[in-house]
Scaffold this motif. Sequence first.
Motif, PDB file in Angstrom:
ATOM      1  N   ALA A 180       3.542  -3.606   0.456  1.00 38.70           N
ATOM      2  CA  ALA A 180       2.278  -4.065   1.032  1.00 38.70           C
ATOM      3  C   ALA A 180       1.994  -3.353   2.353  1.00 38.70           C
ATOM      4  N   ALA A 181       3.014  -3.188   3.169  1.00 38.97           N
ATOM      5  CA  ALA A 181       2.826  -2.507   4.453  1.00 38.97           C
ATOM      6  C   ALA A 181       2.451  -1.039   4.242  1.00 38.97           C
ATOM      7  N   ALA A 182       3.098  -0.396   3.274  1.00 40.14           N
ATOM      8  CA  ALA A 182       2.787   1.003   2.989  1.00 40.14           C
ATOM      9  C   ALA A 182       1.382   1.149   2.430  1.00 40.14           C
ATOM     10  N   GLY A 183       0.975   0.215   1.566  1.00 47.26           N
ATOM     11  CA  GLY A 183      -0.381   0.265   1.024  1.00 47.26           C
ATOM     12  C   GLY A 183      -1.434   0.143   2.103  1.00 47.26           C
ATOM     13  N   ALA A 184      -1.178  -0.728   3.082  1.00 48.86           N
ATOM     14  CA  ALA A 184      -2.119  -0.869   4.199  1.00 48.86           C
ATOM     15  C   ALA A 184      -2.151   0.391   5.045  1.00 48.86           C
ATOM     16  N   ASP A 185      -0.990   0.989   5.272  1.00 50.75           N
ATOM     17  CA  ASP A 185      -0.930   2.200   6.085  1.00 50.75           C
ATOM     18  C   ASP A 185      -1.625   3.376   5.402  1.00 50.75           C
ATOM     19  N   LEU A 186      -1.426   3.504   4.084  1.00 49.22           N
ATOM     20  CA  LEU A 186      -2.023   4.600   3.329  1.00 49.22           C
ATOM     21  C   LEU A 186      -3.451   4.302   2.897  1.00 49.22           C
ATOM     22  N   ASP A 187      -3.817   3.018   2.907  1.00 49.03           N
ATOM     23  CA  ASP A 187      -5.108   2.555   2.406  1.00 49.03           C
ATOM     24  C   ASP A 187      -5.311   2.963   0.950  1.00 49.03           C
ATOM     25  N   VAL A 188      -4.335   2.594   0.110  1.00 49.75           N
ATOM     26  CA  VAL A 188      -4.409   2.876  -1.322  1.00 49.75           C
ATOM     27  C   VAL A 188      -4.252   1.569  -2.097  1.00 49.75           C
ATOM     28  N   THR A 240      -5.099  -5.233  -3.634  1.00 52.87           N
ATOM     29  CA  THR A 240      -4.119  -5.623  -4.651  1.00 52.87           C
ATOM     30  C   THR A 240      -4.783  -5.785  -6.012  1.00 52.87           C
ATOM     31  N   LEU A 241      -4.172  -5.182  -7.030  1.00 54.04           N
ATOM     32  CA  LEU A 241      -4.609  -5.317  -8.419  1.00 54.04           C
ATOM     33  C   LEU A 241      -3.517  -6.037  -9.194  1.00 54.04           C
ATOM     34  N   LEU A 242      -3.902  -7.092  -9.917  1.00 53.38           N
ATOM     35  CA  LEU A 242      -2.925  -7.943 -10.588  1.00 53.38           C
ATOM     36  C   LEU A 242      -3.220  -8.048 -12.083  1.00 53.38           C
ATOM     37  N   PRO A 243      -2.602  -7.197 -12.920  1.00 55.55           N
ATOM     38  CA  PRO A 243      -2.610  -7.494 -14.350  1.00 55.55           C
ATOM     39  C   PRO A 243      -1.522  -8.549 -14.598  1.00 55.55           C
ATOM     40  N   HIS A 244      -1.694  -9.640 -15.278  1.00 56.65           N
ATOM     41  CA  HIS A 244      -2.719  -9.983 -16.215  1.00 56.65           C
ATOM     42  C   HIS A 244      -3.362 -11.327 -15.852  1.00 56.65           C
ATOM     43  N   GLY A 245      -2.726 -12.067 -14.975  1.00 56.19           N
ATOM     44  CA  GLY A 245      -3.322 -13.280 -14.435  1.00 56.19           C
ATOM     45  C   GLY A 245      -3.502 -14.415 -15.411  1.00 56.19           C
ATOM     46  N   ILE A 246      -2.601 -14.551 -16.390  1.00 52.17           N
ATOM     47  CA  ILE A 246      -2.727 -15.592 -17.417  1.00 52.17           C
ATOM     48  C   ILE A 246      -1.864 -16.809 -17.089  1.00 52.17           C
TER      49      ILE A 246
END
Length: 494
Positions: A231-239, A277-283
């Motif tokens: 999560a920290a890396a995603g925020a830093d990279l903005d991906v 954040t993308l969350l497959p599948h959410g069932i």
Amino acid sequence: MPASQRTLLTADWVVGHADGHHLLYRQGEVVFEHGEIVFVGHGFAGEVAERRDYGRALIAPGFIDLDALSDLDTTILAFDNHPSWRKGRTWPKSYMDAGPYEMYSPEELVFQKRHAFARLIRNGITTALPIASLYYREWGETTHEFAGAARAAEELGLRVYLGPAFRTGNPYVVAPDHFELHFDEDRGFRGLTDAIAFCKSFEGKAQGLIRTMLAPDRIETCTAGLLQRTAAAGADLDVPIRLHCAQGAFERDTVRRLHGMTSIEWLESLGFLSERTLLPHGIFVKPSRHIPGPGRDLDIVRETGAALVHCPLVSARFGEALESFKSYRERGLRIGLGTDTSPPDMLLNMQIGLMLCRLAEHSVIACRSEDYFDAATLGGAEALGRDDLGRLAPRCRADIVVWDLANPDLGQIIDPIQTLMIGGTGRDVRSVVIDGRFVMEDRKIPGVDYAADVRRAQRQFDGLIARYPDRTFGHPSVSEIFSSAYPVVAPPGS
């Protein structure tokens, strides 16, 4: 922009976009230049270098696949072969102890991504976030294969978000229907480090067609430390960060046993969830038939801005569905679509999803064709934070799909979207434009010998099947692992 680079497309129907909504133009026009849409509607007055009239067809925005198969799909191996622990879908302890190995060569891994990318284009998918199984891997995906995936995407012209999958854990079978988890957190951290380096090297390549993401595998194979660092890396990279979550019973029971809460609750407690954040599948959420009792999983997803990736086909194949697409949308959740299995037919996923929603709600008016068309276009674009994708409008990227409506088997056409939702398939895609480049015309992709690739894919798949006993509990023969719909009679002398 010079008029010599302008291209004008016409067809009986065009899906345009205005005021935040799609709309249909009869005998509409689309004009693009330098990869960007400059006009949609009627009566373009400017000069153009080329005109193409597709006649009895629908010109529409390309689909955005947030969980796009980039593998030789093995769903067929699990379709009628159960339970999974007996059929090689989870490693046995003996295979773990012997040391798992790569079941594909580096060249095979690169080939299968290129082959899968071509299939995505043939099904009208113009933006893809690849997904492949780690069942057949030594541990995680490699930067080598993803460098090859980037080359393939650039050659084919597919818009992609790439990132090698990584994990800190793996389930394995110790006895019939009894699983344990092996964790190697340092290995997971090394995978994250490699993924970050990949993002830094490949973000924005191929004139922006190649973007990057972080892809921790399944929530039950990740430790808290890995998810927090991701999560920290995603925020830093903005991906974007994609994590398979709320998917099945094994995950539900494992997360509850290890952490004493639901998957969504655990992610919230780690500070993992955000608008990227993308969350497959959410069932498997609480409350639902899968997790009864009071809970607020879906409210957490909405409040954090995370997006659910709805994959109706693969879920339905294993007897699962959202409860329901309508109720999730009414909660204000962001929902995009993914294929996640073969065929990578987004239209089929939309058809299955619509029917499942109506069944879950016991109502024919629970959702309509445009609800799923929106999810496959606008929903995916919103999940990626891209208001220049998923729609045909000025200043958007020229990602365009031409659907052939001339097939007499489609029947009569009143509304082209409803017609495709009733009787169309991905095989009705005629031509595809991505970023202003014609990547497929009349179902032919430049540089792709599709028949030869299919033969090569079959040989590679057969090689995988031959190695299945190594990674199946008890090491039975291939014939014991996989059933056939009917008895197979071999030709004499074979």
